[in-house]
Design an enzyme around this catalytic site. Sequence first.
Site, PDB file in Angstrom:
ATOM      1  N   GLU A 120       1.068  -1.124   0.267  1.00 40.62           N
ATOM      2  CA  GLU A 120      -0.184   0.103   0.224  1.00 40.62           C
ATOM      3  C   GLU A 120       0.825   1.315   0.553  1.00 40.62           C
ATOM      4  O   GLU A 120       1.560   1.420   0.260  1.00 40.62           O
ATOM      5  CB  GLU A 120      -1.110   0.534   1.289  1.00 40.62           C
ATOM      6  CG  GLU A 120      -2.315   0.881   1.693  1.00 40.62           C
ATOM      7  CD  GLU A 120      -2.538   1.132   2.717  1.00 40.62           C
ATOM      8  OE1 GLU A 120      -3.765   1.749   2.779  1.00 40.62           O
ATOM      9  OE2 GLU A 120      -1.703   0.308   3.826  1.00 40.62           O
ATOM     10  N   CYS A 165      -5.624  -2.947   2.839  1.00 40.72           N
ATOM     11  CA  CYS A 165      -5.258  -2.433   4.480  1.00 40.72           C
ATOM     12  C   CYS A 165      -6.573  -2.808   5.061  1.00 40.72           C
ATOM     13  O   CYS A 165      -7.199  -4.360   5.689  1.00 40.72           O
ATOM     14  CB  CYS A 165      -4.674  -1.530   4.181  1.00 40.72           C
ATOM     15  SG  CYS A 165      -3.346  -1.271   5.848  1.00 40.72           S
ATOM     16  N   LYS A 183      -9.316   3.034  -1.942  1.00 38.57           N
ATOM     17  CA  LYS A 183     -10.071   2.337  -0.104  1.00 38.57           C
ATOM     18  C   LYS A 183     -11.754   2.355   0.143  1.00 38.57           C
ATOM     19  O   LYS A 183     -11.832   3.921   0.723  1.00 38.57           O
ATOM     20  CB  LYS A 183      -8.895   2.445   0.064  1.00 38.57           C
ATOM     21  CG  LYS A 183      -9.048   1.937   1.558  1.00 38.57           C
ATOM     22  CD  LYS A 183      -7.588   2.111   2.280  1.00 38.57           C
ATOM     23  CE  LYS A 183      -7.891   1.853   3.420  1.00 38.57           C
ATOM     24  NZ  LYS A 183      -6.555   2.036   4.306  1.00 38.57           N
TER      25      LYS A 183
END
Length: 260
Positions: free
Chosen positions: A44, A144, A110
């Site tokens: 990431e 994540c 995200k």
Amino acid sequence: MADNLRISMVQSHIIWEDRDENLGYYGELLRRVSGKTDIAILPETFTTGFSMEVEKLADTMDGPTIPTIKGWAKKYKLAVAGSFIAKEDGKYFNRAFFVTPEGETYLYDKRHLFRMAGEDQHFTAGDKRTIVRYKDWNICLQVCYDLRFPVWSRNVNNEYDLLIYVANWPEARKKVWKTLLQARAMENMAYVCGVNRVGIDGKGFVYRGDSMIFSPKGKKLADAGKREEVTRTCTLTRADLEELRAKFPAWKDADQFGIK
């Protein structure tokens, strides 16, 4: 559908808030796996680390990050996945990418922003999942903190075969990382790959790596280990996936639902 798919976990440190140095460094790491893999997966925010200095660090789609990645993919004949800080229409996104050797570019913003670090104060959350078709495999991209939210990754009617998480996941929560990667594989009856960074970031957080690949049965297929800078390559097998889905079709009994 391609019988096998080779994926490489590029587990490395990230030079804090230095895009040019990181692009140079990761470009060399990708050169080393050229001809040995189909997909190289980076951590990431691989160009900056998990920084909230979005105004200073964000890139547009015009460059330099995405054009550089396209150059790597074409030159080394592999697909590249990861995430970076992106700017679009005055907003900032933790944007995952999947770039093919032919230059096709797929993006995922995200959805779950890590409020404990203030990510929700600086970034805009995405609202759409991305599933990439590559070498006849369906690949879902996530980032994540998304790992903690199983509804968002739910594999309805086997929409995907491989679920990828790119991360900056601190060592303090290593047990959660390992446990949830395995759980996502078993509950979704798909391969799961989690790629995490190592080293210490500019805020003093320690990252131990533990990049891993799990089979649809939850068996660990590859482990990059702790605290090492290393690239691990693993071959995923189509036959194993299809056999499990045929012999144990739990996916047919999955609950139907919508996400707002």
